[in-house]
Write a protein that holds these residues in place. Structure first.
Motif: not given
Length: 121
Positions: A80-84, A86-88, A93-96
């Motif tokens: 999940c961390v990897v997906f987050l 590399y997501s846009e 939201l990513v930090i949360l």
């Protein structure tokens, strides 16, 4: 009401098993709690199932999370961390989400990995 919660949480648990990053264990526990109050059939199924039975037994006897489940959870969180990263998605939201994953990681690894036999006796 308890039956509805049990069925919905069981569905979400099944979804969590096949979806990286979506929790499954929490929904199994919610399903076990609600089915104990409203659906003996689902409750029996959960406790006799080869996948959920041991998890529920361990949780009931000391809130134990097995070492194997900790590893699987950690790998899922790492994915999940990897997906987050590399997501846009929006940075906030990513930090949360990363904060939530960190809290989950700490909680999972803070639980014992084995049932203390001395407490059982």
């Amino acid at each position: 009401m308890y039956q509805i919660i049990a069925v919905i949480s069981l569905g979400l648990a099944i979804f969590g098993v096949i979806t990286p990053g979506f929790p499954a264990t929490e929904f199994v526990l919610l399903c076990a709690w609600s089915s104990a109050k409203g659906s003996p059939k689902i409750h029996t199924f959960l406790h006799t199932n080869r996948l959920t039975g041991p998890v529920l037994y361990n949780w009931k006897h000391g809130k134990v999370i097995s070492f194997n489940n900790k590893i699987i959870s950690s790998i899922s969180m790492l994915l999940c961390v990897v997906f987050l990263l590399y997501s846009e998605l929006n940075e906030h939201l990513v930090i949360l989400a990363l904060f939530g994953i960190c809290i989950s990681f700490i909680l999972v690894w803070s639980r014992p990995s084995r049932i203390n036999i001395d407490e059982e006796l």
